[in-house]
Design a protein around this motif. Structure first.
Motif, mmCIF file in Angstrom:
data_model
loop_
_atom_site.group_PDB
_atom_site.id
_atom_site.type_symbol
_atom_site.label_atom_id
_atom_site.label_comp_id
_atom_site.label_asym_id
_atom_site.label_seq_id
_atom_site.Cartn_x
_atom_site.Cartn_y
_atom_site.Cartn_z
ATOM 1 N N GLU A 138 3.230 39.048 8.602
ATOM 2 C CA GLU A 138 4.487 39.803 8.743
ATOM 3 C C GLU A 138 5.312 39.263 9.909
ATOM 4 O O GLU A 138 6.546 39.186 9.837
ATOM 5 C CB GLU A 138 4.187 41.290 8.960
ATOM 6 N N SER A 139 4.635 38.887 11.005
ATOM 7 C CA SER A 139 5.340 38.336 12.160
ATOM 8 C C SER A 139 5.898 36.955 11.847
ATOM 9 O O SER A 139 7.003 36.597 12.286
ATOM 10 C CB SER A 139 4.391 38.247 13.363
ATOM 11 N N ILE A 140 5.133 36.167 11.083
ATOM 12 C CA ILE A 140 5.615 34.835 10.706
ATOM 13 C C ILE A 140 6.834 34.952 9.793
ATOM 14 O O ILE A 140 7.818 34.203 9.935
ATOM 15 C CB ILE A 140 4.481 34.038 10.023
ATOM 16 N N ASP A 141 6.795 35.908 8.870
ATOM 17 C CA ASP A 141 7.933 36.095 7.959
ATOM 18 C C ASP A 141 9.189 36.518 8.715
ATOM 19 O O ASP A 141 10.317 36.253 8.250
ATOM 20 C CB ASP A 141 7.591 37.158 6.905
ATOM 21 N N ALA A 142 8.998 37.171 9.874
ATOM 22 C CA ALA A 142 10.145 37.617 10.688
ATOM 23 C C ALA A 142 10.267 36.765 11.950
ATOM 24 O O ALA A 142 10.607 37.263 13.014
ATOM 25 C CB ALA A 142 9.983 39.091 11.044
ATOM 26 N N LEU A 143 9.993 35.492 11.816
ATOM 27 C CA LEU A 143 9.909 34.601 12.975
ATOM 28 C C LEU A 143 11.170 34.620 13.824
ATOM 29 O O LEU A 143 11.116 34.622 15.069
ATOM 30 C CB LEU A 143 9.624 33.176 12.485
ATOM 31 N N ASP A 144 12.308 34.664 13.197
ATOM 32 C CA ASP A 144 13.577 34.584 13.927
ATOM 33 C C ASP A 144 13.996 35.919 14.536
ATOM 34 O O ASP A 144 15.049 36.000 15.188
ATOM 35 C CB ASP A 144 14.690 34.079 12.999
ATOM 36 N N SER A 145 13.186 36.941 14.342
ATOM 37 C CA SER A 145 13.508 38.253 14.918
ATOM 38 C C SER A 145 13.139 38.347 16.389
ATOM 39 O O SER A 145 13.529 39.297 17.071
ATOM 40 C CB SER A 145 12.783 39.365 14.141
ATOM 41 N N PHE A 146 12.375 37.376 16.884
ATOM 42 C CA PHE A 146 11.910 37.412 18.271
ATOM 43 C C PHE A 146 12.150 36.058 18.937
ATOM 44 O O PHE A 146 12.182 35.013 18.279
ATOM 45 C CB PHE A 146 10.405 37.733 18.333
ATOM 46 N N ASP A 147 12.326 36.130 20.254
ATOM 47 C CA ASP A 147 12.388 34.902 21.050
ATOM 48 C C ASP A 147 10.983 34.591 21.560
ATOM 49 O O ASP A 147 10.236 35.486 21.946
ATOM 50 C CB ASP A 147 13.343 35.077 22.236
ATOM 51 N N TYR A 148 10.653 33.297 21.577
ATOM 52 C CA TYR A 148 9.320 32.880 22.017
ATOM 53 C C TYR A 148 9.429 31.882 23.168
ATOM 54 O O TYR A 148 10.240 30.958 23.137
ATOM 55 C CB TYR A 148 8.538 32.240 20.861
ATOM 56 N N TRP A 149 8.579 32.108 24.167
ATOM 57 C CA TRP A 149 8.443 31.140 25.264
ATOM 58 C C TRP A 149 7.584 29.965 24.820
ATOM 59 O O TRP A 149 7.845 28.821 25.155
ATOM 60 C CB TRP A 149 7.822 31.849 26.471
ATOM 61 N N VAL A 150 6.535 30.282 24.058
ATOM 62 C CA VAL A 150 5.646 29.269 23.489
ATOM 63 C C VAL A 150 5.574 29.513 21.991
ATOM 64 O O VAL A 150 5.382 30.648 21.550
ATOM 65 C CB VAL A 150 4.224 29.367 24.091
ATOM 66 N N ARG A 151 5.723 28.429 21.201
ATOM 67 C CA ARG A 151 5.525 28.540 19.757
ATOM 68 C C ARG A 151 5.108 27.178 19.229
ATOM 69 O O ARG A 151 5.920 26.255 19.175
ATOM 70 C CB ARG A 151 6.795 29.023 19.051
ATOM 71 N N LYS A 152 3.818 27.053 18.879
ATOM 72 C CA LYS A 152 3.332 25.782 18.354
ATOM 73 C C LYS A 152 3.941 25.540 16.969
ATOM 74 O O LYS A 152 4.142 26.487 16.198
ATOM 75 C CB LYS A 152 1.800 25.774 18.291
ATOM 76 N N PRO A 153 4.226 24.298 16.621
ATOM 77 C CA PRO A 153 4.863 23.998 15.333
ATOM 78 C C PRO A 153 4.084 24.512 14.127
ATOM 79 O O PRO A 153 4.682 24.919 13.125
ATOM 80 C CB PRO A 153 4.933 22.462 15.333
ATOM 81 N N ASP A 154 2.732 24.517 14.220
ATOM 82 C CA ASP A 154 1.934 25.003 13.082
ATOM 83 C C ASP A 154 1.735 26.517 13.111
ATOM 84 O O ASP A 154 1.014 27.072 12.266
ATOM 85 C CB ASP A 154 0.580 24.288 13.037
#
Length: 243
Positions: A81-97
């Motif tokens: 669910e979080s991946i599907d809403a990826l753009d709903s949050f800002d991330y300091w760290v986010r690995k490409p995979d």
């Protein structure tokens, strides 16, 4: 009502940090021995022989160490669910995979520590340690962490013979919430003299073992001498009777 959470939080109210592990992976130096899946290094059995000499340096050489962090979530419950809403949050760290992410920029440093150990003061002697403030690139495994050591920079009390032991990993006291398993690199470095070889360290018997072997040899020699004397006397008696 189910809350929509950033990737690094989950469950009711998004208050629970998602557990993750960080493994420290050695980039350099390259060990001079090969670790087998059976737990042996070349022909060296670590359970029987201890840790071999995989990193050997002459007295005047400098040890240069480089490592990367590999951090991944260990519990992926409800993460889709979080991946599907990826753009709903800002991330300091986010690995490409998307195997790991951190949504909050820390107020203070998360720290990485290179720590040579003084086995007489395991937890208090940090005199030769180096701490590095971790960046998002470090957590994503995109930036190298480095440290260098020379013989003169290491206090004598940290040596066991000519060997030092060092761990390199995320400092548990200054880590992001959710760090569940921390796997530092565990390294033995040997400073050798010019006349020494760069193979596994020669095995030295403990003093007590040497003493026991000597006593056993003396006892065996005494038993053999008594056996010889006994049979010699029996032979003499037989000869006397025959006369």
């Amino acid at each position: 009502v189910m809350c929509l959470c950033p990737m690094d939080y989950y469950r009711e109210g998004c208050f629970t940090p998602r557990p993750f592990e960080c493994v420290t992976q050695l980039s350099f130096p390259t060990p001079s021995c090969r670790v087998e899946s059976s737990g042996t290094i070349d022909s060296f059995d670590m359970k029987a022989d201890g840790d071999p000499r995989c990193f050997a340096y002459r007295q005047e050489e400098t040890i240069a160490v480089g490592v990367f962090l590999n951090c991944t979530f260990t519990d992926r419950e409800e993460i889709q669910e979080s991946i599907d809403a990826l753009d709903s949050f800002d991330y300091w760290v986010r690995k490409p995979d998307l195997s790991f992410a951190l949504s909050h920029v820390p107020d203070a440093c998360y720290r990485f520590r290179f720590k040579p150990f003084n086995f007489n003061e395991l937890f208090t002697d940090n005199s030769a340690s180096r701490e590095i403030c971790l960046t998002g690139e470090h957590f994503e495994g995109q930036r190298l962490l480095t440290h260098s050591l020379s013989r003169s920079s290491i206090p004598d009390e940290m040596f066991q013979g000519k060997r030092i032991y060092m761990e390199a990993g995320v400092s548990p006291d200054d880590a992001p919430p959710g760090l569940d398993r921390n796997s530092p690199a565990r390294l033995f470095f040997d400073f050798v003299d010019d006349e020494e070889t760069f193979g596994p360290p020669p095995y030295e018997f403990p003093v007590i073992v040497t003493v026991l072997l000597i006593l056993l040899a003396v006892a065996a020699a005494a038993i053999l001498a008594l056996w010889f004397m006994h049979h010699r006397d029996k032979a003499k008696r037989r000869l006397a009777k025959s006369d």
